[in-house]
Scaffold this motif. Structure first.
Motif, short mmCIF file in Angstrom:
data_model
loop_
_atom_site.label_atom_id
_atom_site.label_comp_id
_atom_site.label_asym_id
_atom_site.label_seq_id
_atom_site.Cartn_x
_atom_site.Cartn_y
_atom_site.Cartn_z
N GLU A 161 0.86 -1.19 0.00
CA GLU A 161 0.00 0.00 0.00
C GLU A 161 0.89 1.24 0.00
N LYS A 162 0.57 2.22 -0.83
CA LYS A 162 1.37 3.45 -0.91
C LYS A 162 0.44 4.65 -0.93
N GLN A 163 0.96 5.77 -0.45
CA GLN A 163 0.17 7.01 -0.44
C GLN A 163 0.83 8.05 -1.36
N TYR A 164 0.06 8.65 -2.24
CA TYR A 164 0.56 9.74 -3.10
C TYR A 164 -0.39 10.92 -2.98
N ARG A 198 3.74 14.58 -4.67
CA ARG A 198 4.13 13.16 -4.78
C ARG A 198 3.20 12.53 -5.82
N TRP A 206 5.36 3.74 -12.43
CA TRP A 206 5.03 2.34 -12.14
C TRP A 206 4.75 1.65 -13.47
N LEU A 260 -2.95 1.91 -4.20
CA LEU A 260 -2.36 3.25 -4.25
C LEU A 260 -3.43 4.22 -3.78
#
Ligand SMILES: Cc1cc2nc3c(=O)[nH]c(=O)nc-3n(C[C@H](O)[C@H](O)[C@H](O)COP(=O)(O)OP(=O)(O)OC[C@H]3O[C@@H](n4cnc5c(N)ncnc54)[C@H](O)[C@@H]3O)c2cc1C
Length: 399
Positions: A4-7, A31, A125, A154
């Protein structure tokens, strides 16, 4: 979920529109993730072998499209051939007769796009398929993706659908409308006769010997089995691609026979497009829709100008509302899936318009993130002020 990533902003699709959106938001210091299911940036313009950067001008000597759209036109030739027509390289501007456009090498364009994205700090990505949106009510808050690491999420404050086909918007429940594509294929071939001509002329760009087979009211070689495609489902994509490959086979059977015994050696297919060459599949139904006959019309929320690539004269203002979907918030559309219908869609589906709407989607996303709001709430005047600061005109009268 394996990760899991946060932008701040997630852009889906690294075609010209997605790249422009990511560049704009990345350069603003946000980001940004750019998610692409293939391993090449550029979309149809590179993997799709569509290598004519259509005009930034109105065909009457006046430039109408500016900003990242112009920057990318020049970037497309950074590592390869292609030149802006002579009368667009000199000043004063009087007496221009050509159009501000050029032909480029798809591979050279990808290399330049990668470089620009890296400089802008965008997290690219590649080989990552955008799957399902995560919604909170009508607001998109996350995106499930899949790649070698497995399935991940995401999260972002704002998303941009630059898939070309409004795939993200449709899955997020936004209102969308279908389009139609005709049977055609652009491919590259190796031709000994052409190479000999190039050796004599020294015009390296001619080494890219393209074949362009199209049914567009007129079929050049052989009638296709089917002429119209709505790309409504996954099977349609395979059907379309295989039908265009069949036409290429027929073309070479005949062309190689004409070359005699050494036919296969002297003339052969070198590269087929690695994405389906659909022109118009699905688009969002936006807060506004651009329609036939609206060229020359003023829109108070205009965010830029594009010319008709088919004929000199008509110029279109693009309303911000064409980027803002109905039925889903936290999401913007960019590129060939903005809200533009019928003949207007023909004008907005090409590379310069994709770059322009991509840049504006990136800008609107940036403004929304900074204000802690959503794209729907961003006033067009605020976008226009930012465009003005970048020297990008958005009303015809400002040219
Ligand atoms: C045959 C043909 C000829 C054309 N000729 C010209 C021309 O001469 N000049 C011109 O200017 N324009 C031309 N066009 C139109 C132009 O190439 C495109 O419309 C333009 O490049 C669109 O850019 P885009 O970024 O909106 O979409 P695309 O280039 O389609 O990019 C979309 C990207 O999203 C990615 N993607 C889609 N779904 C997902 C997903 N679920 N997950 C991750 N990634 C995803 C795709 O892989 C792709 O890279 C032509 C088009 C065709 C088909």
């Amino acid at each position: 979920m394996q990760f899991e990533k946060q932008y701040d902003v997630v852009v889906v699709g690294a075609g010209v529109a997605g790249v422009a959106a990511a560049l704009e938001a990345g350069r603003a210091g946000l980001r940004v993730a750019l998610v692409e299911k293939m391993i090449l940036t550029g979309g149809l313009a590179t993997a799709g072998l569509v290598n004519i950067y259509l005009p930034l001008c109105d065909g009457r000597g006046r430039q109408v499209t500016f900003g990242i759209a112009e920057e990318l036109l020049h970037a497309s030739t950074r590592y390869g051939p292609g030149t802006v027509p002579e009368d667009w390289r000199r000043s004063p501007v009087d007496g221009r007769t050509s159009r501000y456009q050029l032909t480029f090498s798809p591979a050279a364009f990808t290399l330049a796009l990668d470089e620009l994205l890296e400089e802008a700090g965008v997290a690219l990505w590649l080989d990552t398929l955008a799957c399902l949106p995560l919604l909170e009510g009508e607001r998109m808050v996350g995106l499930a993706v899949e790649n070698k690491s497995g399935r991940g999420l995401l999260r972002a404050a704002c998303f941009v659908d630059a898939t070309g086909d409004a795939d993200l918007a449709r899955r997020a429940g936004a209102e969308c409308a279908p389009g139609e594509s005709f049977t055609s294929i652009w491919a590259f071939q190796a031709a000994v006769a052409q190479a000999q001509r190039v050796a004599e002329s020294g015009q390296g760009i001619e080494l890219m010997d393209a074949i362009r087979l199209a049914y567009n009211g007129e079929w050049f070689d052989t009638a296709p089995e089917r002429r119209r495609w709505d790309a409504a489902d996954g099977k349609e994509v395979s059907h379309f691609v295989l039908e265009t490959h069949r036409l290429v086979r027929e073309y070479y059977r005949r062309a190689q026979a004409e070359e005699g015994e050494a036919g296969r050696d002297r003339l052969y297919p070198l590269q087929l497009p690695s994405m389906a060459q659909f022109r118009k599949t699905w688009r969002i139904v936006g807060q506004a829709t651009l329609r036939d006959g609206q060229d020359g019309q003023r829109f108070e929320d205009s965010i830029g100008l594009v010319a008709d690539w088919r004929r000199p004269g008509p110029v279109w203002e693009i309303p911000y509302g064409t980027l803002v979907p109905r039925g889903c918030d936290g999401l913007l559309a960019a590129g060939r899936c903005i809200s533009s219908a019928d003949d207007a869609w023909e004008v907005t589906r090409v590379i310069p318009a994709a770059a322009l709407t991509g840049q504006v989607a990136g800008l609107a996303a940036t403004l929304a993130v900074r204000a802690g709001t959503t794209p729907r709430q961003v006033p067009a005047e605020v976008i226009q002020a930012a465009l003005q600061a970048r020297g990008i005109p958005y009303h015809l009268r400002d040219l």
